[in-house]
Design a protein around this motif. Structure first.
Motif, PDB file in Angstrom:
ATOM      1  N   SER A   1      72.850 -32.625  30.141  1.00 55.01           N
ATOM      2  CA  SER A   1      73.747 -33.245  31.116  1.00 55.01           C
ATOM      3  C   SER A   1      74.747 -34.177  30.428  1.00 55.01           C
ATOM      4  CB  SER A   1      72.958 -33.997  32.188  1.00 55.01           C
ATOM      5  OG  SER A   1      72.037 -34.898  31.625  1.00 55.01           O
ATOM      6  N   MET A   2      74.354 -34.793  29.318  1.00 55.13           N
ATOM      7  CA  MET A   2      75.299 -35.596  28.533  1.00 55.13           C
ATOM      8  C   MET A   2      76.375 -34.703  27.923  1.00 55.13           C
ATOM      9  SD  MET A   2      72.678 -38.258  26.628  1.00 55.13           S
ATOM     10  CE  MET A   2      73.903 -39.424  25.990  1.00 55.13           C
ATOM     11  N   ALA A   3      75.958 -33.523  27.455  1.00 53.39           N
ATOM     12  CA  ALA A   3      76.925 -32.580  26.883  1.00 53.39           C
ATOM     13  C   ALA A   3      77.918 -32.107  27.936  1.00 53.39           C
ATOM     14  CB  ALA A   3      76.186 -31.389  26.276  1.00 53.39           C
ATOM     15  N   LYS A   4      77.436 -31.851  29.136  1.00 53.41           N
ATOM     16  CA  LYS A   4      78.335 -31.428  30.214  1.00 53.41           C
ATOM     17  C   LYS A   4      79.336 -32.532  30.549  1.00 53.41           C
ATOM     18  CE  LYS A   4      78.452 -29.476  34.859  1.00 53.41           C
ATOM     19  NZ  LYS A   4      77.659 -28.999  36.018  1.00 53.41           N
ATOM     20  N   ALA A   5      78.878 -33.782  30.574  1.00 56.95           N
ATOM     21  CA  ALA A   5      79.778 -34.905  30.839  1.00 56.95           C
ATOM     22  C   ALA A   5      80.825 -35.029  29.738  1.00 56.95           C
ATOM     23  CB  ALA A   5      78.973 -36.197  30.962  1.00 56.95           C
ATOM     24  N   LEU A   6      80.404 -34.813  28.497  1.00 55.83           N
ATOM     25  CA  LEU A   6      81.339 -34.845  27.376  1.00 55.83           C
ATOM     26  C   LEU A   6      82.395 -33.760  27.522  1.00 55.83           C
ATOM     27  CD1 LEU A   6      80.636 -35.251  23.628  1.00 55.83           C
ATOM     28  CD2 LEU A   6      81.630 -33.093  24.407  1.00 55.83           C
ATOM     29  N   GLU A   7      81.963 -32.549  27.877  1.00 49.43           N
ATOM     30  CA  GLU A   7      82.899 -31.432  27.993  1.00 49.43           C
ATOM     31  C   GLU A   7      83.994 -31.705  29.026  1.00 49.43           C
ATOM     32  OE1 GLU A   7      80.528 -27.415  26.624  1.00 49.43           O
ATOM     33  OE2 GLU A   7      80.735 -27.825  28.760  1.00 49.43           O
TER      34      GLU A   7
END
Length: 423
Positions: free
Chosen positions: A50-56
């Motif tokens: 979910s952190m990666a999705k927020a970064l994207e």
């Protein structure tokens, strides 16, 4: 006035979880990537996907990389690969991914940037064994640490010294590239070196510290692990190590922030909140007694606040498993509190882990109220026997008072709320 105490407590818990969602807490901490060479994104933990999705959603191209998360915690991402692995006992998928992560960041130059997304659960997911050790060795260590009742700092001290990636080693492998680590804290006191065992943080602990913990808890470890710890070679990077000179570590969400969000919700609903602590540790059953005692004081004397009030706390308690149950620190804390309260009118409580997993079971925690013990008696369920057997999960499952959320996509550790209403 609170019309439905159980629903009020569940709403408080949801508030605490929502305050630590990566989609809101990660973007403000993203680094400026303009003028950088290669941008590599890595990460590990229950919130990593979910952190990666927020970064994207906010980081401009180009970048590449992958993150490791717990089975069932995948969130669809467009550019960042998500790898699933086992938690709390590591598996081959985690070991392979952790080794691959070290290889990915190795050999970068001064103009390159590594963005590391770190959250609780990363210790078990970043499973690259130190030279001479195997995955089976690390699995055995994790099982012993989970069984013995050690706190998270003690667990991570041992884990860092049998790892090729923890204790600053990931960041050291990326040198001379810059490393920008964004963390969601699940640690009492927010010690960055303890979040996922600090893969980007200098490690002040030593092999001698790890051996002291092994000796104190009388851990039964594989011969290869004991030999590795006793030899004490290849120490982790310490504060001031030049290989960590280009590292920035920032906290995106903390347990205190979640407690504050819950406190604000309570205040808006006419309930006076008190944040007792964000760092309560120790045996779950003992913590349950203490928190129940505070609730009784509020009920009887209006101290430290008058009812209607809610006593909020966080941290990470532990269970030393001696019975046949599966442990579960939040469920055990709730059961211990129920036995202390003995059906006291006007007091309800919720204890749950904000990641949705209490110990090794797919349950966040439990709710208790004045009728908990009477309901158990009617069903022929022994509360004291369940506590003695470390079997609180099954106790609350039979009562229908478990808190089941599924994966929450974040992790700021335990959340506890004791609600005291005038009777």
């Amino acid at each position: 006035m609170v019309a439905n105490p159980q629903q009020f407590l569940r709403d408080l818990f949801a508030c605490a979880v929502d305050a630590a969602q990566p989609e809101t807490c990660v973007p403000p901490h993203l680094p400026d990537v303009s003028g950088k060479g290669r941008v590599i994104v890595v990460g590990a933990g229950k919130a990593a996907a979910s952190m990666a999705k927020a970064l994207e959603a906010h980081l401009p191209d180009p970048y590449e990389g992958f993150v490791i998360t717990r089975y069932g915690y995948t969130v669809p991402c467009e550019k960042i690969e998500v790898v699933e692995a086992a938690h709390p006992v590591p598996d081959k998928a985690g070991a392979d991914a952790a080794t691959r992560m070290v290889d990915l960041v190795s050999g970068l130059g001064e103009g390159d940037l590594v963005i590391a997304l770190i959250s609780g659960g990363g210790s078990s997911l970043l499973t690259a064994p130190a030279p001479g050790l195997t995955l089976e060795d690390k699995q055995a260590v994790n099982r012993e640490l989970l069984r013995c009742g050690a706190n998270i700092r003690e667990m991570n001290t041992v884990r860092r010294h049998i790892s090729a990636i923890k204790g600053g080693r990931l960041a050291a492998a990326a040198y001379p590239a810059k490393v920008h680590a964004i963390m969601i804290s699940d640690i009492p006191g927010d010690d960055m070196g303890a979040i996922a065992s600090g893969p980007t943080v200098a490690d002040p602990t030593t092999f001698a510290d790890a051996m002291e913990i092994v000796t104190r808890y009388k851990l039964i470890l594989p011969d290869a692990v004991m030999a590795h710890l006793q030899k004490g070679e290849d120490e982790s990077p310490k504060p001031g190590d030049p290989s960590l000179a280009n590292v920035t570590n920032v906290l995106a969400a903390t347990p205190l922030q979640s407690l504050q969000a819950a406190a604000e919700f309570a205040r808006k609903n006419g309930v006076e909140p008190i944040i007792l602590s964000d760092a309560i540790e120790g045996e779950s059953r003992e913590a349950g007694k203490v928190l129940a005692g505070v609730a009784l004081s509020v009920k009887a004397h209006g101290l430290p606040v008058k009812a209607p009030a809610v006593i909020l706390s966080g941290g990470e308690t532990t269970v030393t498993i001696q019975g046949e149950g599966s442990g579960g620190p939040n469920a055990e804390l709730a059961l211990s509190a129920a036995l202390t309260l003995q059906g006291e009118p006007g007091i309800w409580a919720l204890a749950g882990d904000t990641d949705g997993v209490d110990g090794a079971r797919e349950i966040a925690g439990a709710i208790i109220g004045p009728d908990t013990l009477s309901k158990a008696l009617e069903k022929g369920i022994g509360a004291r026997k369940a506590l003695a057997e470390n079997d609180a999960h099954n106790f609350f499952e039979k009562l229908g008072d478990g808190v089941v959320t599924g994966p929450t996509q974040t992790n700021v550790n335990d959340f506890r709320a004791f609600l005291v209403l005038p009777s």
